[in-house]
Design a protein around this motif. Sequence first.
Motif, PDB file in Angstrom:
ATOM      1  N   GLU A 117      -3.467  12.370 -21.371  1.00  0.00           N
ATOM      2  CA  GLU A 117      -2.639  11.311 -21.957  1.00  0.00           C
ATOM      3  C   GLU A 117      -3.097  10.976 -23.377  1.00  0.00           C
ATOM      4  O   GLU A 117      -2.303  10.785 -24.297  1.00  0.00           O
ATOM      5  N   MET A 118      -4.432  10.921 -23.589  1.00  0.00           N
ATOM      6  CA  MET A 118      -4.990  10.595 -24.898  1.00  0.00           C
ATOM      7  C   MET A 118      -4.584  11.630 -25.956  1.00  0.00           C
ATOM      8  O   MET A 118      -4.420  11.317 -27.130  1.00  0.00           O
ATOM      9  N   GLU A 119      -4.436  12.864 -25.514  1.00  0.00           N
ATOM     10  CA  GLU A 119      -4.179  13.947 -26.474  1.00  0.00           C
ATOM     11  C   GLU A 119      -2.696  14.188 -26.751  1.00  0.00           C
ATOM     12  O   GLU A 119      -2.359  14.962 -27.641  1.00  0.00           O
ATOM     13  N   ILE A 120      -1.821  13.584 -25.960  1.00  0.00           N
ATOM     14  CA  ILE A 120      -0.388  13.849 -26.143  1.00  0.00           C
ATOM     15  C   ILE A 120       0.027  13.500 -27.577  1.00  0.00           C
ATOM     16  O   ILE A 120      -0.375  12.488 -28.124  1.00  0.00           O
ATOM     17  N   GLY A 121       0.825  14.372 -28.160  1.00  0.00           N
ATOM     18  CA  GLY A 121       1.293  14.126 -29.523  1.00  0.00           C
ATOM     19  C   GLY A 121       0.743  15.154 -30.492  1.00  0.00           C
ATOM     20  O   GLY A 121      -0.062  16.006 -30.122  1.00  0.00           O
ATOM     21  N   PRO A 122       1.163  15.077 -31.751  1.00  0.00           N
ATOM     22  CA  PRO A 122       0.761  16.076 -32.737  1.00  0.00           C
ATOM     23  C   PRO A 122      -0.656  15.818 -33.259  1.00  0.00           C
ATOM     24  O   PRO A 122      -1.187  14.732 -33.097  1.00  0.00           O
ATOM     25  N   ASN A 123      -1.255  16.844 -33.888  1.00  0.00           N
ATOM     26  CA  ASN A 123      -2.493  16.573 -34.618  1.00  0.00           C
ATOM     27  C   ASN A 123      -2.110  15.927 -35.950  1.00  0.00           C
ATOM     28  O   ASN A 123      -1.039  16.193 -36.491  1.00  0.00           O
ATOM     29  N   ARG A 124      -2.972  15.087 -36.452  1.00  0.00           N
ATOM     30  CA  ARG A 124      -2.662  14.442 -37.741  1.00  0.00           C
ATOM     31  C   ARG A 124      -3.922  14.419 -38.606  1.00  0.00           C
ATOM     32  O   ARG A 124      -4.343  13.372 -39.065  1.00  0.00           O
ATOM     33  N   CYS A 125      -4.527  15.585 -38.760  1.00  0.00           N
ATOM     34  CA  CYS A 125      -5.797  15.651 -39.493  1.00  0.00           C
ATOM     35  C   CYS A 125      -5.609  15.976 -40.966  1.00  0.00           C
ATOM     36  O   CYS A 125      -6.567  15.970 -41.724  1.00  0.00           O
ATOM     37  N   ALA A 126      -4.376  16.298 -41.348  1.00  0.00           N
ATOM     38  CA  ALA A 126      -4.106  16.637 -42.756  1.00  0.00           C
ATOM     39  C   ALA A 126      -3.570  15.416 -43.502  1.00  0.00           C
ATOM     40  O   ALA A 126      -3.118  14.459 -42.882  1.00  0.00           O
ATOM     41  N   ILE A 127      -3.599  15.473 -44.857  1.00  0.00           N
ATOM     42  CA  ILE A 127      -3.076  14.337 -45.610  1.00  0.00           C
ATOM     43  C   ILE A 127      -1.555  14.294 -45.574  1.00  0.00           C
ATOM     44  O   ILE A 127      -0.953  13.289 -45.828  1.00  0.00           O
ATOM     45  N   ARG A 186      -7.354  11.175 -55.506  1.00  0.00           N
ATOM     46  CA  ARG A 186      -7.801   9.964 -54.811  1.00  0.00           C
ATOM     47  C   ARG A 186      -6.602   9.241 -54.187  1.00  0.00           C
ATOM     48  O   ARG A 186      -6.677   8.751 -53.061  1.00  0.00           O
ATOM     49  N   ARG A 187      -5.499   9.209 -54.931  1.00  0.00           N
ATOM     50  CA  ARG A 187      -4.298   8.553 -54.409  1.00  0.00           C
ATOM     51  C   ARG A 187      -3.758   9.319 -53.188  1.00  0.00           C
ATOM     52  O   ARG A 187      -3.402   8.739 -52.174  1.00  0.00           O
ATOM     53  N   ALA A 188      -3.735  10.647 -53.306  1.00  0.00           N
ATOM     54  CA  ALA A 188      -3.176  11.479 -52.231  1.00  0.00           C
ATOM     55  C   ALA A 188      -3.946  11.328 -50.924  1.00  0.00           C
ATOM     56  O   ALA A 188      -3.363  11.351 -49.848  1.00  0.00           O
ATOM     57  N   VAL A 189      -5.284  11.169 -51.018  1.00  0.00           N
ATOM     58  CA  VAL A 189      -6.073  11.125 -49.780  1.00  0.00           C
ATOM     59  C   VAL A 189      -6.310   9.710 -49.278  1.00  0.00           C
ATOM     60  O   VAL A 189      -6.970   9.519 -48.255  1.00  0.00           O
ATOM     61  N   SER A 190      -5.752   8.720 -49.971  1.00  0.00           N
ATOM     62  CA  SER A 190      -5.983   7.354 -49.501  1.00  0.00           C
ATOM     63  C   SER A 190      -4.711   6.519 -49.347  1.00  0.00           C
ATOM     64  O   SER A 190      -4.734   5.455 -48.765  1.00  0.00           O
ATOM     65  N   GLU A 191      -3.580   7.026 -49.871  1.00  0.00           N
ATOM     66  CA  GLU A 191      -2.323   6.269 -49.773  1.00  0.00           C
ATOM     67  C   GLU A 191      -1.254   7.100 -49.069  1.00  0.00           C
ATOM     68  O   GLU A 191      -1.275   8.323 -49.126  1.00  0.00           O
ATOM     69  N   ASN A 192      -0.311   6.402 -48.418  1.00  0.00           N
ATOM     70  CA  ASN A 192       0.829   7.063 -47.764  1.00  0.00           C
ATOM     71  C   ASN A 192       0.423   8.192 -46.819  1.00  0.00           C
ATOM     72  O   ASN A 192       1.090   9.226 -46.746  1.00  0.00           O
ATOM     73  N   LEU A 193      -0.712   8.015 -46.131  1.00  0.00           N
ATOM     74  CA  LEU A 193      -1.138   9.051 -45.183  1.00  0.00           C
ATOM     75  C   LEU A 193      -0.268   8.983 -43.924  1.00  0.00           C
ATOM     76  O   LEU A 193       0.296   7.936 -43.610  1.00  0.00           O
ATOM     77  N   PRO A 194      -0.165  10.101 -43.198  1.00  0.00           N
ATOM     78  CA  PRO A 194       0.578  10.054 -41.931  1.00  0.00           C
ATOM     79  C   PRO A 194      -0.116   9.080 -40.968  1.00  0.00           C
ATOM     80  O   PRO A 194      -1.286   8.729 -41.184  1.00  0.00           O
ATOM     81  N   PRO A 195       0.573   8.664 -39.893  1.00  0.00           N
ATOM     82  CA  PRO A 195      -0.091   7.796 -38.915  1.00  0.00           C
ATOM     83  C   PRO A 195      -1.357   8.478 -38.398  1.00  0.00           C
ATOM     84  O   PRO A 195      -1.442   9.708 -38.396  1.00  0.00           O
ATOM     85  N   GLN A 196      -2.314   7.683 -37.954  1.00  0.00           N
ATOM     86  CA  GLN A 196      -3.541   8.280 -37.422  1.00  0.00           C
ATOM     87  C   GLN A 196      -3.248   8.882 -36.043  1.00  0.00           C
ATOM     88  O   GLN A 196      -2.293   8.492 -35.384  1.00  0.00           O
ATOM     89  N   PRO A 197      -4.051   9.864 -35.597  1.00  0.00           N
ATOM     90  CA  PRO A 197      -3.760  10.496 -34.308  1.00  0.00           C
ATOM     91  C   PRO A 197      -3.730   9.458 -33.182  1.00  0.00           C
ATOM     92  O   PRO A 197      -4.446   8.470 -33.219  1.00  0.00           O
TER      93      PRO A 197
END
Length: 376
Positions: free
Chosen positions: A364-374, A330-341
């Motif tokens: 332009e909206m898509e530029i940057g990395p994916n951030r779908c992982a914890i 629960r802590r891993a998936v709710s705290e210290n997550l990477p920035p949102q896409p």
Amino acid sequence: MGMKLISAKEVTEKVLSNNALFILDVRNEDAFSDWKIEGKQVEHLNVPYFDLIDGVDEIVDKLPKNSEILVVCAKQGSSEMVGEHLVDAGFEDVFVLEGGMKTWSEYLNPVKIGDLKDGGSIYQFVRIGKGCLSYFIESNGEAIVVDSTRTIDAYIDFAKEKNVTIKHVLDTHLHADHISGGRLLQERTGATYYLPPKDAEEVQFSYEPLVEGKDISVGNTKVKAEPLYSPGHTIGSTSLVVDGQYLLTGDILFVESIGRPDLAGKAGDWADDLRNTLYDKYKQLSDELIVLPAHYGNASELGKNGQVHAKLGDLFEKNAGLNMDEKEFRRAVSENLPPQPNAYQEIRETNMGKITPNNDEQSEMEIGPNRCAIHG
């Protein structure tokens, strides 16, 4: 030898063959630290273009003398100017990325994953500049495309090359980090477009529901794609068991991480769903299934041809996200997550059909990395 343009495809081949590659990235520091060309043998020097307008004298001693230098910028223009300065300074092997990082973000590299039992094959389209993975499953003249990106010509051209018709297009969930090509493929090919209904409550277009119990067949060999309801990344997230051999996990399970449950503002509510999917539903599946995710986070996850996959049983042993007690999880998936896409709310609204940005705006909206992982 002077300066030469090099395509995203050629750079991908260099990255995947683990050739040493020196990149002079002339975007500003923020853009560079957010997202760059990555690979096991890639070395970077980041110097903003504005510091190099008058020439490259100040960085000459930081550049390799006798090997190739690849200059990259956002859209090509700035890197060409810098490339010319390098040639003037006596560097011989100077390459400029054609179309810049915009083109790098969009390039799709198809790689065969394996065969199907009754004929046909499954291919993974690796969007190396963004870490997105989509799938092309063909059998007996028909094909299914799963989690398509918006640059759909790649799938249409591949279908022509293989002499197959795209019959079904589906998204495993409502994407938040890239714009889906699902509806566009439906328009261009007449394919049926499937979406998980629980993710589609606000969509502004018609679709077929992707639900457990309603198998999708491709070709007359009846290669089955069996939907498996697997919420957690989104409330509708649905995995696919293909041909009894492959598990397409969407953004629920990756090779080195697990999905994040917070991209619709529901981290607390969905953490339990995510744990249930990963620790109960997936546990009941065969360890021999080959996991094929919708994203990867690090170049280390790429196999030698650039493919991303792993056996489910191996992930239960090695993937940290599958080996946590409840509190830790629960802590891993709710705290210290990477920035949102970047622009993820606008991307979700585009995928719902609520807004219709033009091509440049979508890019332009898509530029940057994916951030779908914890974690990345």
